[in-house]
Write an enzyme that holds these catalytic residues in place. Structure first.
Site, PDB file in Angstrom:
ATOM      1  N   ARG A   1       9.259  77.922   8.212  1.00 10.44           N
ATOM      2  CA  ARG A   1      10.621  77.378   8.119  1.00 10.44           C
ATOM      3  C   ARG A   1      11.566  78.471   7.630  1.00 10.44           C
ATOM      4  O   ARG A   1      12.691  78.597   8.098  1.00 10.44           O
ATOM      5  CB  ARG A   1      10.656  76.177   7.162  1.00 10.44           C
ATOM      6  CG  ARG A   1       9.854  74.966   7.618  1.00 10.44           C
ATOM      7  CD  ARG A   1      10.435  74.321   8.860  1.00 10.44           C
ATOM      8  NE  ARG A   1      11.826  73.944   8.691  1.00 10.44           N
ATOM      9  CZ  ARG A   1      12.240  72.842   8.066  1.00 10.44           C
ATOM     10  NH1 ARG A   1      11.371  71.971   7.606  1.00 10.44           N
ATOM     11  NH2 ARG A   1      13.542  72.557   7.959  1.00 10.44           N
TER      12      ARG A   1
ATOM     13  N   HIS B   1      14.621  66.865  14.628  1.00 14.65           N
ATOM     14  CA  HIS B   1      14.377  67.839  13.548  1.00 14.65           C
ATOM     15  C   HIS B   1      14.086  69.202  14.207  1.00 14.65           C
ATOM     16  O   HIS B   1      12.961  69.697  14.154  1.00 14.65           O
ATOM     17  CB  HIS B   1      13.201  67.364  12.694  1.00 14.65           C
ATOM     18  CG  HIS B   1      13.063  68.062  11.377  1.00 14.65           C
ATOM     19  ND1 HIS B   1      13.992  68.988  10.904  1.00 14.65           N
ATOM     20  CD2 HIS B   1      12.104  67.995  10.413  1.00 14.65           C
ATOM     21  CE1 HIS B   1      13.601  69.427   9.720  1.00 14.65           C
ATOM     22  NE2 HIS B   1      12.459  68.849   9.400  1.00 14.65           N
TER      23      HIS B   1
ATOM     24  N   CYS C   1       4.480  68.436   9.883  1.00 15.67           N
ATOM     25  CA  CYS C   1       5.711  69.013   9.307  1.00 15.67           C
ATOM     26  C   CYS C   1       5.758  68.889   7.792  1.00 15.67           C
ATOM     27  O   CYS C   1       6.493  69.621   7.143  1.00 15.67           O
ATOM     28  CB  CYS C   1       6.933  68.364   9.950  1.00 15.67           C
ATOM     29  SG  CYS C   1       7.098  66.599   9.613  1.00 15.67           S
TER      30      CYS C   1
ATOM     31  N   GLN D   1      12.360  72.343  12.442  1.00 18.19           N
ATOM     32  CA  GLN D   1      10.919  72.232  12.229  1.00 18.19           C
ATOM     33  C   GLN D   1      10.159  72.714  13.459  1.00 18.19           C
ATOM     34  O   GLN D   1       9.110  73.349  13.345  1.00 18.19           O
ATOM     35  CB  GLN D   1      10.552  70.768  11.927  1.00 18.19           C
ATOM     36  CG  GLN D   1       9.093  70.556  11.636  1.00 18.19           C
ATOM     37  CD  GLN D   1       8.630  71.242  10.357  1.00 18.19           C
ATOM     38  OE1 GLN D   1       9.214  71.033   9.300  1.00 18.19           O
ATOM     39  NE2 GLN D   1       7.592  72.060  10.440  1.00 18.19           N
TER      40      GLN D   1
ATOM     41  N   ARG E   1      21.605  67.608   6.715  1.00 20.18           N
ATOM     42  CA  ARG E   1      20.533  66.613   6.863  1.00 20.18           C
ATOM     43  C   ARG E   1      21.168  65.253   6.633  1.00 20.18           C
ATOM     44  O   ARG E   1      21.684  64.974   5.550  1.00 20.18           O
ATOM     45  CB  ARG E   1      19.411  66.882   5.847  1.00 20.18           C
ATOM     46  CG  ARG E   1      18.402  65.739   5.794  1.00 20.18           C
ATOM     47  CD  ARG E   1      17.145  66.086   5.043  1.00 20.18           C
ATOM     48  NE  ARG E   1      16.307  66.973   5.834  1.00 20.18           N
ATOM     49  CZ  ARG E   1      15.019  67.210   5.583  1.00 20.18           C
ATOM     50  NH1 ARG E   1      14.421  66.621   4.552  1.00 20.18           N
ATOM     51  NH2 ARG E   1      14.319  68.026   6.347  1.00 20.18           N
TER      52      ARG E   1
ATOM     53  N   ASP F   1       2.979  62.979  12.094  1.00 20.13           N
ATOM     54  CA  ASP F   1       4.018  62.907  11.061  1.00 20.13           C
ATOM     55  C   ASP F   1       3.830  61.579  10.334  1.00 20.13           C
ATOM     56  O   ASP F   1       3.032  60.722  10.758  1.00 20.13           O
ATOM     57  CB  ASP F   1       5.399  62.996  11.757  1.00 20.13           C
ATOM     58  CG  ASP F   1       6.573  63.053  10.792  1.00 20.13           C
ATOM     59  OD1 ASP F   1       6.361  63.335   9.593  1.00 20.13           O
ATOM     60  OD2 ASP F   1       7.718  62.818  11.242  1.00 20.13           O
TER      61      ASP F   1
HETATM   62  N1  NVA Z   1       9.954  61.921  10.242  1.00 19.64           N
HETATM   63  C1  NVA Z   1      10.114  62.376   8.876  1.00 19.64           C
HETATM   64  C2  NVA Z   1      10.164  63.881   8.822  1.00 19.64           C
HETATM   65  C3  NVA Z   1      10.263  64.452   7.439  1.00 19.64           C
HETATM   66  C4  NVA Z   1      10.379  65.941   7.410  1.00 19.64           C
HETATM   67  C5  NVA Z   1      11.358  61.775   8.277  1.00 19.64           C
HETATM   68  O1  NVA Z   1      12.394  61.710   8.961  1.00 19.64           O
HETATM   69  O2  NVA Z   1      11.308  61.331   7.119  1.00 19.64           O
HETATM   70  N1   CP Z   2       9.339  69.240   6.894  1.00 20.43           N
HETATM   71  C1   CP Z   2      10.466  69.079   6.181  1.00 20.43           C
HETATM   72  O1   CP Z   2      11.587  69.089   6.725  1.00 20.43           O
HETATM   73  O2   CP Z   2      10.277  68.954   4.843  1.00 20.43           O
HETATM   74  P1   CP Z   2      11.347  68.539   3.752  1.00 20.43           P
HETATM   75  O3   CP Z   2      11.699  67.097   3.983  1.00 20.43           O
HETATM   76  O4   CP Z   2      10.663  68.768   2.446  1.00 20.43           O
HETATM   77  O5   CP Z   2      12.566  69.411   3.901  1.00 20.43           O
END
Ligand code: NVA
Ligand code: CP
Length: 303
Positions: free
Chosen positions: A287, A131, A259, A134, A104, A219
């Site tokens: 997930r 992502h 998500c 997800q 990540r 989101d």
């Molecule tokens: N768009 C959000 C998704 C979090 C799972 C982010 O990147 O923070």
């Molecule tokens: N939806 C998701 O990826 O959640 P986290 O940021 O908690 O991993």
């Protein structure tokens, strides 16, 4: 066996993705029956997190443990990554020690550089661009509740962000129509949209996007790394909260996905996310199952 990565949904073909969703459903049933299935004894997953996470970390770590393997959590705070060791060197070293790696991070290019220097499969566990893990969970949740997603209409209401980009790729790969409603100036990347051709429609009106949809999703308005834009974004996105009036435009049996983490009263009202059309808890649980199916696929000799 060819080395396969999962840097976006485009790294697997449609048949592989659909088979993966079915396998995730199967693994979920096995888990619920209490069946022990440990195909990854002595296998190790490396998990690099340069951003926060609850679901992604726990689902990968728990999934690998259930498979009989082991997972190692790595953050820049306490590894040499945070002290400037090149990503290429980290990839070469880690991939000589572990069997599969998830990352990540911020830039998609960084993930791609890592994968280019890795001897083992690399999984995108969220970047600024995508992502994809997800989306596996989201499609699984839709299929479980409503059957095949092919030919359905999905409405994305909100930011043209990493999740939106993965929905665009999903529209292409799973063959559904995607309507995107976002404020002016917050559109998804034009090259990503162009690739999806007539599978997607870009609008600036949330109700028009929701009209007759089978699935409504959204989101956060400010993603990780955009915290300082929160106030500006709250103003720009005010007309894009998924509330009962937007859900009323969709098909009567439409489902709601998010998500998570969610902000009630911003991108979604409490009445929707905690209401009868919301399947977000199944989505979050998936997930675990979807990523187990993904790891199994990437580590299988045939893939
Ligand atoms: N768009 C959000 C998704 C979090 C799972 C982010 O990147 O923070
Ligand atoms: N939806 C998701 O990826 O959640 P986290 O940021 O908690 O991993």
């Amino acid at each position: 066996m060819a080395l396969r990565h999962f840097l976006s949904l485009l790294d697997l073909n449609s048949d592989e993705l659909n088979a993966l969703i079915q396998r995730a459903i199967e693994l979920k049933a096995m888990q619920q029956r209490g069946e022990i299935y440990e195909p990854m004894k002595n296998r190790v997953l490396g998990m690099i997190f340069e951003k926060s996470s609850t679901r992604t970390r726990v689902s990968f770590e728990a999934g690998m443990a259930q498979f009989g393997g082991h997972a190692i959590f790595l953050s820049p705070r306490d590894t040499q990554l945070g002290r400037g060791e090149p990503i290429e060197d980290t990839a070469k070293v880690l991939s000589r020690m572990v069997d599969i790696i998830m990352i990540r991070t911020f830039e998609q290019e960084k993930l791609e550089t890592f994968a280019a220097h890795s001897q083992v499969p690399v999984i995108n566990a969220l970047t600024d661009s995508y992502h994809p893990c997800q989306l596996l969970a989201d499609v699984q949740a839709f299929v479980e509740h409503r059957g095949p997603i092919q030919g359905k209409t999905v409405a994305w209401i909100g930011d043209g962000n990493n999740m939106c980009h993965s929905y665009i790729n999903a529209a292409l790969q799973f063959d559904f129509q995607l309507r995107i409603a976002c404020p002016e100036g917050y559109e998804p990347d034009s090259a990503i949209m162009a690739r999806a051709g007539d599978r997607i429609t870009l609008l600036h009106d949330a109700k028009a996007a929701a009209e007759g949809a089978d699935l409504i999703t959204t989101d956060v308005w400010a993603s990780m790394g955009q915290e300082e834009e929160q106030a500006t974004r709250e103003r720009a996105f005010a007309a894009f909260e998924v509330d009962d009036s937007i859900m009323a435009c969709a098909n009567a049996d439409a489902v709601f996905l998010h998500c998570l983490p969610a902000h009630r009263g911003e991108e979604v009202s409490a009445s929707v996310i905690d209401g009868p059309q919301s399947i977000v808890w199944d989505q979050a649980e998936n997930r675990l199952h979807a990523q187990k199916a993904l790891m199994e696929f990437l580590l299988s000799p045939e893939s």
